[in-house]
Enzyme design. Structure first.
Site: not given
Ligand code: A2P
Length: 333
Positions: A130, A237
């Site tokens: 990710c 994130h």
């Protein structure tokens, strides 16, 4: 146009459930869908496009029915064991785990960056980590225009990146309960430790970011380092990316290069407190870039702040986009 039989492995998990939403939103030519998880979930009901389906236990025989494409997100050990078995049956596996990413026979793909790599697959295509996906999307336009000399990543990664268990640790930690997934409490804390430690003092997450960046950008010798940190955020994130470019740049032109790149939204207006944050990216498929400024401590240096929804663009959306490209390429043949 051909319609495809699609399977989801890990359908009850954090990413697996998001595969469903993304598949519902994007109109892929699907004729049938199948949902697999562990024996614990067998018999549960999943609703997809208004129809109910029963979750099946994943076994070696699960794919004996002409399934074309399988989206895997059930952890590395399941992928290691089942992806070759499934690929052998003629089904293309798009795998969200780290199991196959660095295998030289397996393409590692971000559709905005290296879609052509899908074409040389041998039955398995890997979805990157990710934190790597959002980073390489921001780096690619800079690589193409100015060349990359050195990259320094510092990440601020949400708990959903550690699956349901990570999510629960923050939820329960806020109520004062002890962690079950992380080795330290995450509520009110930051943990500079994602995945296991390696002999060189880096964590495996950091090594993944370094190696995957080199593979996706096809820059095997790129100088790149990383520090990855878990923070008490549920979704999204964030990354500080410090880049040294090969060539001099004009800052406004560089911002324009980022704006023009598919999948990037530039949010950069400090005078109006405008910059990306995890809450900006939650539920979105784009990568958000802001705080774009010259690093005056080196030649041709620039700092970026890059945020994305780790479960969507960092996992499910990217995997589904790979499936879409694969279908597009197969339709051209
Ligand atoms: P289950 O819910 O039955 O355990 P997450 O990372 O969000 O926790 O999700 C992990 C996913 O991987 C879940 O869907 C989980 O199913 C699935 N999974 C775990 N172990 C297996 C297994 N042995 N076979 C198939 N799926 C598995």
């Amino acid at each position: 146009m051909k319609k495809f039989k699609i399977a989801i492995v890990g359908a009850t998990g954090m990413v697996g459930r998001t595969f469903l939403s993304v598949l519902e939103e994007r109109n892929l030519p699907i004729s049938e869908v199948f949902f697999f998880a562990s024996s614990k979930s067998a018999g549960k009901t999943i609703t997809f496009k208004g129809k109910n389906y029963t979750v099946e236990e994943l076994t070696e025989k699960s794919f004996d029915r002409g399934i074309d494409i399988a989206l895997f997100s059930a952890g590395g050990s399941i992928s290691l064991k089942y992806a070759p078995v499934v690929a052998e049956k003629g089904c293309i596996v798009i795998d969200n785990s780290s199991a196959w990413r660095m295998d030289p026979k397996v393409p590692l793909v971000v559709p905005e960056v290296n879609p052509e790599d899908i074409k040389w697959n041998n039955g398995i295509i890997a979805n990157p980590n990710c934190s790597t996906i959002q980073a390489v999307i921001a780096l690619r336009p800079l690589q193409l225009k100015y060349g990359l000399k050195r990259v320094i990543y510092s990440t601020y990664q949400s708990v959903s990146g550690a699956g349901m268990a990570g999510f629960k640790d923050l939820e329960n930690g806020i109520k004062g309960e002890a962690p079950a997934k992380f080795v330290h409490p995450i509520a009110g804390n930051c943990i500079p430790h994602i995945d296991v430690f390696m002999d060189n003092g880096y964590t495996k997450e950091e090594v993944k970011m370094i190696e995957e960046t080199r593979k996706i950008l096809n820059l095997p010798n790129l100088k790149v380092t990383a520090t990855t940190v878990r923070v008490p955020v549920f979704y999204g994130h964030s990354e500080s990316i410090n880049v040294e470019l090969e060539k001099p740049f004009d800052l406004d032109e560089l911002k324009q290069e980022l704006k023009n790149f598919p999948g990037i939204v530039v949010l950069d207006d400090p005078a109006n407190n405008l910059y990306p944050m995890p809450i900006t990216a939650a539920g979105r498929d784009e990568v958000f870039v802001g705080r774009i400024r010259r690093d005056e401590s080196v030649d041709n240096g620039v700092n970026l702040w890059v945020v994305a929804d780790n479960i969507r663009k960092g996992a499910a959306t990217n995997t589904v986009q790979i499936a879409q490209k694969l279908i597009e390429f197969q339709s051209e043949e």
